[in-house]
Design an enzyme around this catalytic site. Structure first.
Site: not given
Ligand SMILES: *Cc1c(COP(=O)(O)O)cnc(C)c1O
Length: 456
Positions: A239, A291, A293, A360
């Site tokens: 996150g 992690p 993103r 489109c």
């Molecule tokens: C999507 C997800 C992540 C990764 O989230 P990021 O925002 O990309 O770091 C980690 N754990 C779970 C359970 C997820 O669904």
């Protein structure tokens, strides 16, 4: 920080001009910097070093085989959300024993498959799922390693479509019910090994305070679960956000992630969380992070070519050859991506325009009312920070092929994926027999046989 920068007037990825790659591989084209990926991993590991975090890379951010191989080589684990991802990790050379398996809808086939392959833990999101895993493990005479995903009811203050940790969301088990569930599982589910506990409150968090709030609730719970049931790990999820808006560092050609004072960097995350995590770590709890993103987001761009500049009197539209099927984030999350030219002109003339794709759908946009350099047909642009949730969400909508991907490593560049052929976009499709009429209408090798082989 990332390794896309201007050298003279040209945008570079590490030691290679992006334009050079585009000339070879065409557009739209995803390009990633290996150095940036590795630096992002190191930065997280360094900041969180006091609790020796075990990283489980969230595969859904970018699941290309070469990327998974790179992660496996770093010795890190994986956070997977399907059998598809789990098997791809294995195929890429990753260890399934380092995988945590998340997701609210694990099927029986997926659970059986994960039990066979042997994962580090199932992150369980509901009581019926826990019962199902217990039942399937019993059939195999195994003990399934499990962590309960706790929904701590903390608002991540991110986009509604990527908020996961409140009671409005389908994810996890309500904080208040968790203790009693561990108790029930401990006594009643003989084929469950209560191995850990997990949270993941959302994606693209740009301040640390929601993480901190979640930790305040979780830390005492984790300590208590260790005491009572001997759990071994606590996963704090993923996150961590990235700066999609960036600025040129003054006097240099480096693009800096515009991390303002309060931006949720790994260092700030560590400052906020380590006071909670250190005592748990000292008591023997392993700390996991998931992690996605943060590792991949700023390590990739999507290069695209300007097809037309259309002026309607009311607006300017820059119509590019990339579209929402290649990168859906702006359409899905109204997300911002910086858009910059691959070649800076010396006298920068700008205009205000919408940068849009050819699909489109009015949602097929990359940027609205942007002040960008006055481009013309044939000019090349980079859509920045496209390394996460880009290619993994690509589709064939509008009959478009999945774009190519290239990984750059200093002066080397190679394909992670070649551009899909147009024929491949319908390779799993068939025509019902009664519509076929004259079978010769289809080339023999494509009638009912998937050119990609079995299981398609
Ligand atoms: C999507 C997800 C992540 C990764 O989230 P990021 O925002 O990309 O770091 C980690 N754990 C779970 C359970 C997820 O669904």
């Amino acid at each position: 920080m990332h390794d896309f920068y201007y050298k003279g007037t040209k945008l570079y990825c590490e030691s290679i001009a992006v334009e050079e790659l585009v000339q070879k591989a065409g557009t739209p084209l995803y390009i990633y910097s290996q150095k940036t990926i590795l630096e992002n991993i190191r930065r997280l590991q360094t900041a969180m070093a006091p609790v020796e975090p075990h990283l489980c890379y969230a595969v859904k951010a970018n699941a290309s085989l070469g990327i998974l191989r790179l992660m496996a080589q770093q010795g890190i684990g994986f956070d997977v959300v399907s059998s598809g991802e789990l098997n791809k990790v294995k195929y890429a050379g990753g260890q399934t024993q380092l995988c945590v398996f998340a997701g609210v809808g694990k099927t029986e086939i997926e659970i059986d498959n994960a039990l066979e392959l042997g994962v580090y833990a199932f992150n369980v999101e509901s009581i019926p799922e826990l019962e199902r895993i217990n039942r399937l493990a019993k059939k195999k005479n195994k003990k399934a390693p499990v962590a309960i995903r706790v929904n701590p009811n903390v608002d991540a203050k991110t986009h509604a479509k990527i908020t996961t940790g409140t009671y409005e969301n389908k994810f996890g088990i309500a904080f208040e019910e968790v203790e009693s569930l561990y108790q029930k599982a401990h006594f009643n589910y003989k084929n469950i090994h209560l191995k850990g506990v997990q949270i993941h409150i959302g994606s693209q968090l740009t301040t640390v305070s929601p993480f901190e709030k979640a930790m305040e609730k979780m830390a005492p719970l984790v300590a208590s679960l260790k005491e009572k049931y001997g759990i071994e790990f606590f996963s704090i999820g993923g996150g961590l956000g990235i700066a999609y808006e960036q600025a040129l560092e003054s006097g240099s050609a480096r693009w800096w992630q515009n991390e303002g004072k309060d931006f949720a960097s790994p260092e700030k995350l560590a400052d906020a969380l380590i006071p909670f995590l250190k005592p748990l770590f000292t008591s023997g709890i392993k700390i996991l992070m998931e992690p996605g993103r943060f590792i991949m987001g700023n390590a990739g761009i999507l290069a695209t070519r300007v097809e037309y500049v259309k002026q309607t009197g009311k607006k300017n539209f820059v119509i590019v050859d990339a579209a929402m099927n290649d990168l859906i984030r702006p359409a899905l999350y109204e997300s911002y991506h910086q858009i910059i030219p691959l070649e800076k002109t010396r006298v920068e003339k700008t205009f205000t325009a919408d940068i849009v794709g050819p699909v489109c759908e009015s949602a097929d946009t990359f940027g609205l009312n942007r002040e960008i350099s006055q481009v013309k047909e044939g000019d090349l642009l980079a859509i920045m920070s496209a390394g996460a949730y880009g290619i993994t969400m690509a589709s064939n909508y509008n009959g478009r092929a999945i774009p190519a991907e290239i990984l750059v490593n200093n002066t080397n560049a190679d394909y992670l994926r070649t551009r899909e052929s147009i024929q491949a976009t319908w390779h799993c499709e068939g025509i019902p027999e009664w519509l076929l009429g004259n079978k010769e209408m289809l080339p023999p090798e494509e009638s009912g046989v998937c050119p990609h082989g079995k299981d398609c």
